[in-house]
Design a protein around this motif. Structure first.
Motif, short mmCIF file in Angstrom:
data_model
loop_
_atom_site.label_atom_id
_atom_site.label_comp_id
_atom_site.label_asym_id
_atom_site.label_seq_id
_atom_site.Cartn_x
_atom_site.Cartn_y
_atom_site.Cartn_z
N LYS A 1 -2.93 2.34 2.56
CA LYS A 1 -4.09 2.35 1.67
C LYS A 1 -3.66 2.01 0.25
O LYS A 1 -2.50 2.16 -0.11
CB LYS A 1 -4.79 3.71 1.67
CG LYS A 1 -5.25 4.18 3.03
CD LYS A 1 -6.44 3.39 3.50
CE LYS A 1 -6.96 4.01 4.80
NZ LYS A 1 -8.05 3.31 5.37
N CYS A 2 -4.62 1.56 -0.54
CA CYS A 2 -4.36 1.18 -1.94
C CYS A 2 -5.30 1.95 -2.86
O CYS A 2 -6.24 2.60 -2.40
CB CYS A 2 -4.57 -0.32 -2.12
SG CYS A 2 -3.44 -1.33 -1.16
N GLU A 3 -5.06 1.83 -4.16
CA GLU A 3 -5.93 2.47 -5.13
C GLU A 3 -7.36 2.00 -4.91
O GLU A 3 -7.61 0.81 -4.72
CB GLU A 3 -5.45 2.15 -6.55
CG GLU A 3 -4.13 2.82 -6.87
CD GLU A 3 -3.61 2.49 -8.26
OE1 GLU A 3 -4.25 1.69 -8.98
OE2 GLU A 3 -2.56 3.03 -8.63
N ASP B 1 -9.20 2.82 -2.31
CA ASP B 1 -9.53 2.95 -0.89
C ASP B 1 -9.96 4.37 -0.56
O ASP B 1 -9.60 5.33 -1.25
CB ASP B 1 -8.34 2.59 0.00
CG ASP B 1 -8.06 1.10 0.04
OD1 ASP B 1 -8.90 0.31 -0.46
OD2 ASP B 1 -7.01 0.72 0.59
N GLU B 2 -10.70 4.50 0.54
CA GLU B 2 -11.07 5.81 1.06
C GLU B 2 -10.11 6.22 2.17
O GLU B 2 -9.65 5.38 2.94
CB GLU B 2 -12.49 5.80 1.62
CG GLU B 2 -13.53 6.07 0.58
CD GLU B 2 -14.88 6.45 1.19
OE1 GLU B 2 -14.98 6.67 2.41
OE2 GLU B 2 -15.84 6.51 0.41
N VAL B 3 -9.84 7.51 2.22
CA VAL B 3 -9.00 8.09 3.25
C VAL B 3 -9.81 9.22 3.87
O VAL B 3 -10.39 10.04 3.15
CB VAL B 3 -7.69 8.67 2.65
CG1 VAL B 3 -6.88 9.38 3.71
CG2 VAL B 3 -6.89 7.58 1.97
N GLU C 1 -10.76 9.74 -2.03
CA GLU C 1 -10.58 8.41 -2.61
C GLU C 1 -9.21 8.39 -3.26
O GLU C 1 -8.80 9.36 -3.91
CB GLU C 1 -11.65 8.11 -3.66
CG GLU C 1 -11.48 6.74 -4.30
CD GLU C 1 -12.46 6.48 -5.43
OE1 GLU C 1 -12.19 5.53 -6.20
OE2 GLU C 1 -13.46 7.19 -5.55
N GLY D 1 0.83 -1.20 0.00
CA GLY D 1 0.00 0.00 0.00
C GLY D 1 0.86 1.25 0.00
O GLY D 1 2.06 1.22 -0.25
#
Length: 160
Positions: free
Chosen positions: A137-139, A141-143, A155, A84
């Motif tokens: 986090k990865c592509e 994913d929400e932050v 996103e 991530g």
């Protein structure tokens, strides 16, 4: 977008900041030690104030030197989806208003905005609230981060 190029821009900006801090420290020191600024009574504090300013500017210069050393040692790696987002990731985020932003996650001391081509890139550290929230986090994913009055949500569109 070239991470090495961004790293070089950060180092150049830090070098400029260091020159300014060192010059400010020299000027404050000269003011503090100038014969016209010797205190004549307990209310005459110009020399003392200048000495405090010189100390603060010297500390700022040392912090910039440390940041420069961190950025020189820094080696951004290509994105690994298994790990991530990590230090060195270049992240494209989109917020709830469809506004995109580019974030380069680097070592501490490099918080600044850079221009790469026609894109504005915000450099932050993993110590910043958004940096901490993005780690791992990865592509897709929400932050989210809690700001003063509201929670901001993003996103992750792309990671390099």
């Amino acid at each position: 977008m070239d991470k090495f190029f961004l790293q070089q821009q950060v180092l150049q900006r830090l070098a400029e900041d260091l020159l300014q801090a060192e010059q400010a420290a020299r000027e404050a020191h000269e003011t503090a030690t100038h014969e016209e600024n010797i205190a004549e009574n307990k209310y005459d504090t110009l020399g003392l104030e200048a000495a405090y300013l010189a100390t603060g500017q010297s500390r700022r210069a040392e912090a910039i030197r440390e940041a420069m050393a961190d950025w020189r040692r820094f080696r951004p790696r290509p994105y690994d989806a298994g790990k991530g987002i990590e230090l060195g990731s270049l992240v494209s985020l989109v917020d709830s208003d469809d506004q995109q932003q580019q974030i380069f996650l680097g070592p501490a001391g490099g918080s600044m905005k850079l221009v790469s081509g026609d894109l504005l890139v915000q450099v932050i550290s993993s110590e910043a609230p958004l940096g901490r929230a993005m780690l791992g986090k990865c592509e897709g994913d929400e932050v989210s981060i809690q700001g003063a009055p509201i929670r901001q949500q993003f996103e992750v569109l792309r990671v390099l």
